[in-house]
Enzyme design. Structure first.
Site, PDB file in Angstrom:
ATOM      1  N   THR A  65       0.780  -1.034  -0.063  1.00  0.00           N
ATOM      2  CA  THR A  65       0.122   0.014   0.061  1.00  0.00           C
ATOM      3  C   THR A  65       0.845   1.284   0.084  1.00  0.00           C
ATOM      4  O   THR A  65       1.938   1.206  -0.115  1.00  0.00           O
ATOM      5  CB  THR A  65      -1.077  -0.123   1.087  1.00  0.00           C
ATOM      6  N   LYS A  69       3.629   1.603  -3.956  1.00  0.00           N
ATOM      7  CA  LYS A  69       3.203   0.717  -5.080  1.00  0.00           C
ATOM      8  C   LYS A  69       3.989   0.920  -6.263  1.00  0.00           C
ATOM      9  O   LYS A  69       4.268  -0.208  -6.879  1.00  0.00           O
ATOM     10  CB  LYS A  69       1.584   1.178  -5.551  1.00  0.00           C
ATOM     11  N   ASP A 106      -6.130  -4.165  -7.795  1.00  0.00           N
ATOM     12  CA  ASP A 106      -7.052  -3.037  -7.698  1.00  0.00           C
ATOM     13  C   ASP A 106      -8.096  -2.783  -8.698  1.00  0.00           C
ATOM     14  O   ASP A 106      -9.434  -2.576  -8.414  1.00  0.00           O
ATOM     15  CB  ASP A 106      -6.343  -1.774  -7.653  1.00  0.00           C
ATOM     16  N   ALA A 131      -6.656  11.735 -11.522  1.00  0.00           N
ATOM     17  CA  ALA A 131      -5.779  11.274 -12.488  1.00  0.00           C
ATOM     18  C   ALA A 131      -4.494  10.937 -12.071  1.00  0.00           C
ATOM     19  O   ALA A 131      -3.317  10.779 -12.739  1.00  0.00           O
ATOM     20  CB  ALA A 131      -5.275  12.632 -13.722  1.00  0.00           C
ATOM     21  N   GLY A 133      -2.421   7.662  -9.309  1.00  0.00           N
ATOM     22  CA  GLY A 133      -2.249   6.244  -9.589  1.00  0.00           C
ATOM     23  C   GLY A 133      -3.428   5.483  -9.377  1.00  0.00           C
ATOM     24  O   GLY A 133      -3.770   4.468 -10.203  1.00  0.00           O
ATOM     25  N   TYR A 225     -12.188   3.845   1.729  1.00  0.00           N
ATOM     26  CA  TYR A 225     -13.212   3.359   2.608  1.00  0.00           C
ATOM     27  C   TYR A 225     -13.085   3.791   4.273  1.00  0.00           C
ATOM     28  O   TYR A 225     -13.840   3.349   5.204  1.00  0.00           O
ATOM     29  CB  TYR A 225     -12.998   1.710   2.694  1.00  0.00           C
ATOM     30  N   GLY A 246     -15.796   2.035  -0.502  1.00  0.00           N
ATOM     31  CA  GLY A 246     -14.436   1.477  -0.963  1.00  0.00           C
ATOM     32  C   GLY A 246     -14.437   0.202  -0.276  1.00  0.00           C
ATOM     33  O   GLY A 246     -13.246  -0.598  -0.532  1.00  0.00           O
TER      34      GLY A 246
HETATM   35  P1  ATR Z   1      -3.525   8.609  -5.958  1.00  0.00           P
HETATM   36  O1  ATR Z   1      -2.083   7.867  -6.589  1.00  0.00           O
HETATM   37  O2  ATR Z   1      -3.877   8.033  -4.575  1.00  0.00           O
HETATM   38  O3  ATR Z   1      -4.487   8.741  -7.022  1.00  0.00           O
HETATM   39  P2  ATR Z   1      -2.338  11.111  -6.357  1.00  0.00           P
HETATM   40  O4  ATR Z   1      -1.433  10.929  -7.674  1.00  0.00           O
HETATM   41  O5  ATR Z   1      -1.863  12.179  -5.345  1.00  0.00           O
HETATM   42  O6  ATR Z   1      -2.913  10.114  -5.553  1.00  0.00           O
HETATM   43  O7  ATR Z   1      -3.622  11.938  -7.024  1.00  0.00           O
HETATM   44  C1  ATR Z   1      -4.602  12.520  -6.080  1.00  0.00           C
HETATM   45  C2  ATR Z   1      -5.728  12.847  -7.226  1.00  0.00           C
HETATM   46  O8  ATR Z   1      -6.604  13.745  -6.331  1.00  0.00           O
HETATM   47  C3  ATR Z   1      -5.317  13.848  -8.384  1.00  0.00           C
HETATM   48  O9  ATR Z   1      -6.161  13.618  -9.233  1.00  0.00           O
HETATM   49  C4  ATR Z   1      -5.672  15.191  -7.695  1.00  0.00           C
HETATM   50  O10 ATR Z   1      -5.753  16.067  -8.682  1.00  0.00           O
HETATM   51  P3  ATR Z   1      -4.570  17.049  -9.277  1.00  0.00           P
HETATM   52  O11 ATR Z   1      -3.996  16.053 -10.366  1.00  0.00           O
HETATM   53  O12 ATR Z   1      -5.253  18.087 -10.010  1.00  0.00           O
HETATM   54  O13 ATR Z   1      -3.683  17.418  -8.036  1.00  0.00           O
HETATM   55  C5  ATR Z   1      -6.578  14.933  -6.930  1.00  0.00           C
HETATM   56  N1  ATR Z   1      -7.024  16.109  -6.045  1.00  0.00           N
HETATM   57  C6  ATR Z   1      -6.342  15.995  -4.730  1.00  0.00           C
HETATM   58  N2  ATR Z   1      -6.987  17.147  -3.852  1.00  0.00           N
HETATM   59  C7  ATR Z   1      -8.068  17.844  -4.611  1.00  0.00           C
HETATM   60  C8  ATR Z   1      -8.995  18.826  -4.475  1.00  0.00           C
HETATM   61  N3  ATR Z   1      -8.943  19.466  -3.380  1.00  0.00           N
HETATM   62  N4  ATR Z   1      -9.473  18.885  -5.487  1.00  0.00           N
HETATM   63  C9  ATR Z   1      -9.627  18.237  -6.511  1.00  0.00           C
HETATM   64  N5  ATR Z   1      -8.850  17.239  -6.857  1.00  0.00           N
HETATM   65  C10 ATR Z   1      -7.997  16.845  -5.899  1.00  0.00           C
END
Ligand code: ATR
Length: 283
Positions: A65, A69, A106, A131, A133, A225, A246
């Site tokens: 986790t 990853k 996943d 967008a 992981g 979750y 979740g």
């Molecule tokens: P993970 O690998 O868990 O998906 P990540 O790579 O940090 O984590 O991605 C987090 C996602 O949440 C991204 O899509 C991020 O949007 P941005 O690419 O624009 O940063 C989104 N995200 C996080 N906080 C946000 C917020 N307050 N409003 C809108 N989108 C958010």
């Protein structure tokens, strides 16, 4: 350690709140398997050393986790198709010849959870929020469910474009990169929304999307979750939309892992969900 007891665990940082030990522990007891599955707190910089030593200690493998990853993907000698597409691995299997196999379960976990909730896309479009992981695995899940088109909406539209250009060659389904501001243009015929963003967690406000613009038959799914009912799901319930939390994905992604670690194909049941809900309520 006796050669009979099969060992596995979940590697992460922090990992104290992971439900995986409770989940695998429930199945170990239910199926009478002589095995152990524990939480393995490992810092980012110690990941590869930890994996080697678990391998030496005779572990069958580990679930992986945050934040490991991508490192798990890099350390694996071979990976499955889902892992390749996601660029991330959530299960490492240690083989007797020393080979490390990486899986990403996943996507099938999310697809199974949505299917269990009665969601069928069957040639209809879906919205994917985020967008990062987690979004990459969700794209595969929506493809498995037969989406005609996946509308990838991200705060930073450029990141959605990058995800789409990275995944397009591996996937037949049309992927359309968009910004969150495009919601009103495409909500009207989207019967499923999967949220993979971290908005709404850790005290940040949840996404301000007008859920009333969705068809009345739409389903909203959040892949986190904890909390079980996120603010987005609360708002979806208030708007009389169907919700999927979740926990289903967590339970289903663990099936192939448990089978590989312990040799038994386990079942997701309402009793297991109750057990995990209790664990969440206990904190
Ligand atoms: P993970 O690998 O868990 O998906 P990540 O790579 O940090 O984590 O991605 C987090 C996602 O949440 C991204 O899509 C991020 O949007 P941005 O690419 O624009 O940063 C989104 N995200 C996080 N906080 C946000 C917020 N307050 N409003 C809108 N989108 C958010």
């Amino acid at each position: 350690m006796s050669g009979q007891v099969r060992l596995a665990g979940v590697i992460g940082w922090p990992v104290t709140h992971s439900l995986s030990p409770r989940l695998h522990g429930y199945w170990l007891e239910k199926y009478g398997v002589e095995g152990s599955y524990i939480a393995l707190p490992v810092r980012r910089e110690d990941f590869s050393t930890a994996v080697r030593s678990l391998q030496r200690e005779g572990y069958r493998g580990v679930s992986v986790t945050v934040p490991h990853k991508e490192a798990a993907f890099a350390i694996a000698h071979r990976v499955d198709r889902a892992a390749k597409a996601a660029g991330a691995v959530n299960q490492l299997l240690f083989h007797e010849d020393g080979a490390i196999e990486g899986l990403n379960t996943d996507a099938i976990g999310l697809a199974a959870s949505l299917r269990e909730a009665g969601v069928s896309l069957d040639g209809k479009p879906a919205i994917l929020l985020g967008a990062g992981g987690a979004a990459r695995a969700a794209v595969l899940a929506l493809t498995m469910l037969g989406a005609s088109e996946i509308r990838v909406l991200n705060r930073d539209r450029h990141r959605a474009e990058v995800l789409v250009s990275n995944l397009s060659s591996a996937i037949d389904t049309d992927l359309i990169p968009m910004g969150l501001e495009d919601w009103h243009k495409i909500a009207g015929d989207s019967i499923l929304v999967v949220n993979t963003t971290s908005a709404g967690m850790k005290g940040t406000p949840s996404l301000d999307l007008r859920l009333e613009a969705l068809p009345k038959t739409a389903t909203i799914c959040d892949i986190v979750y904890n909390p079980l009912e996120t603010d987005l799901l609360k708002r979806a319930r208030a708007a009389n939309l169907k919700t999927v939390d979740g926990l289903g994905m967590l339970m289903h992604q663990a099936i192939p892992a448990f089978k590989a670690f312990f040799g038994v194909e386990p079942e997701v049941t309402p009793a297991l969900r109750r057990e995990l809900e209790e664990a969440l309520a206990d904190g």
